[in-house]
Design a protein around this motif. Structure first.
Motif, PDB file in Angstrom:
ATOM      1  N   ILE A 117     -29.930 -67.844  21.697  1.00  0.00           N
ATOM      2  CA  ILE A 117     -31.298 -68.380  21.710  1.00  0.00           C
ATOM      3  C   ILE A 117     -32.018 -67.995  22.993  1.00  0.00           C
ATOM      4  N   ASN A 118     -31.365 -68.168  24.139  1.00  0.00           N
ATOM      5  CA  ASN A 118     -31.997 -67.786  25.404  1.00  0.00           C
ATOM      6  C   ASN A 118     -32.164 -66.272  25.508  1.00  0.00           C
ATOM      7  N   GLY A 119     -31.240 -65.518  24.883  1.00  0.00           N
ATOM      8  CA  GLY A 119     -31.402 -64.062  24.862  1.00  0.00           C
ATOM      9  C   GLY A 119     -32.657 -63.639  24.120  1.00  0.00           C
ATOM     10  N   ILE A 120     -32.922 -64.301  22.988  1.00  0.00           N
ATOM     11  CA  ILE A 120     -34.140 -63.998  22.230  1.00  0.00           C
ATOM     12  C   ILE A 120     -35.379 -64.412  23.012  1.00  0.00           C
ATOM     13  N   LEU A 121     -35.305 -65.554  23.685  1.00  0.00           N
ATOM     14  CA  LEU A 121     -36.447 -66.008  24.488  1.00  0.00           C
ATOM     15  C   LEU A 121     -36.718 -65.051  25.642  1.00  0.00           C
ATOM     16  N   LEU A 154     -40.297 -65.562  27.201  1.00  0.00           N
ATOM     17  CA  LEU A 154     -40.567 -66.995  27.153  1.00  0.00           C
ATOM     18  C   LEU A 154     -39.548 -67.721  28.025  1.00  0.00           C
ATOM     19  N   PRO A 155     -39.908 -68.912  28.524  1.00  0.00           N
ATOM     20  CA  PRO A 155     -38.959 -69.655  29.370  1.00  0.00           C
ATOM     21  C   PRO A 155     -37.715 -70.063  28.596  1.00  0.00           C
ATOM     22  N   ASN A 156     -36.578 -70.036  29.272  1.00  0.00           N
ATOM     23  CA  ASN A 156     -35.308 -70.413  28.648  1.00  0.00           C
ATOM     24  C   ASN A 156     -35.219 -71.921  28.450  1.00  0.00           C
TER      25      ASN A 156
END
Length: 274
Positions: free
Chosen positions: A122-126, A131-133
């Protein structure tokens, strides 16, 4: 002879109940009221009033109530949508909600642990989207999220089953008599589905209150629930007496909650059209 044969068929079930339900329960009661020397004591029961135990119990109740409320708010409108679809679409969508339950419970939680981690998907996509993690893992929010994910089908299915049994001619009759949509919902649909709502609440609240695996994996040891304390007493500290005492208190609390909800469900069942 036929009656005796039917009773013999119940024999394996009775053996199972005695060996895997009654005897373990009696052992829990025995350890709860004894100390390490085998002497009678109430200290294990009274230990629920210790500050750490009360704090963890309150947090468990808070998270369980949050999980139950979120599941209810998500499940009820979804069940209404499902009942309005045609039969083929109903079966397929209900199948989609049941499908994750066929997968191992631990695998599902471990998958979300990887997804919600700081370096997860999810954070990789953000990061790709600039976008902020998000930093949800090891927080009470992650525990609530994991519980909602796991227990949501247990809320949807009883509500959907009770809602699908409502006869359409009853609703149409109310509309023909001039009842608005909100009155149809308040006086017909909701009362007739209240038994399903109560069943869903029990099926979600009880496992959420006693859960410890989800808080261990998604809470990272930072979210201490009463289930975590009981699990640690048994598995880490080998203090079966204290663990049994806390388990017995929690069991009594759960049984009392279920009795109250069942009574409320029984009092309101069948009072839909008035």
């Amino acid at each position: 002879m036929r009656k005796l044969g039917k009773q013999l068929l119940a024999g394996p079930y009775l053996v199972w109940m005695i060996g895997f339900i009654l005897l373990p329960l009696l052992l829990i009661v025995y350890y709860a009221f004894t100390n390490s020397a085998g002497s009678f004591t109430m200290a294990n029961i009274i230990s629920i009033f210790h500050k750490v135990h009360l704090k963890s119990l309150w947090l468990s109740m808070k998270i369980a109530l949050q999980c139950t409320l979120i599941c209810l708010l998500l499940s009820y409108p979804l069940a209404m949508i499902l009942t309005k679809l045609n039969i083929k679409h109903q079966s397929f969508i209900v199948f989609l909600f049941i499908l994750p339950m066929w997968m191992n419970f631990m695998l599902r939680i471990l998958a979300w642990q990887l997804l919600l981690s700081n370096n997860g998907i999810i954070n990789g996509i953000l990061d790709l989207l600039h976008l902020p993690n998000i930093h949800v893992l090891n927080t009470p929010g992650a525990v609530v999220f994991g519980m909602v994910y796991d227990f949501l089908p247990f809320m949807i299915l009883p509500i959907y089953n009770s809602m699908s049994r409502i006869r359409k001619d009853v609703i149409e009759a109310a509309q023909d008599l001039g009842a608005k949509n909100h009155m149809v919902f308040l006086r017909i649909i909701f009362p007739l589905t209240l038994s399903g709502v109560m069943s869903g609440i029990i099926m979600v609240f009880v496992p959420a209150l006693t859960s410890f695996v989800i808080s261990n994996l998604l809470g990272g040891g930072k979210v201490l629930l009463i289930g975590n304390i009981i699990e640690a007493d048994f598995m880490q500290f080998f203090n079966w007496n204290l663990g049994s005492g806390l388990s017995l208190v929690l069991m009594i609390f759960v049984i009392a909650s279920m009795a109250i909800m069942n009574r409320q469900s029984g009092d309101t069942e069948g009072t839909a059209v008035w």
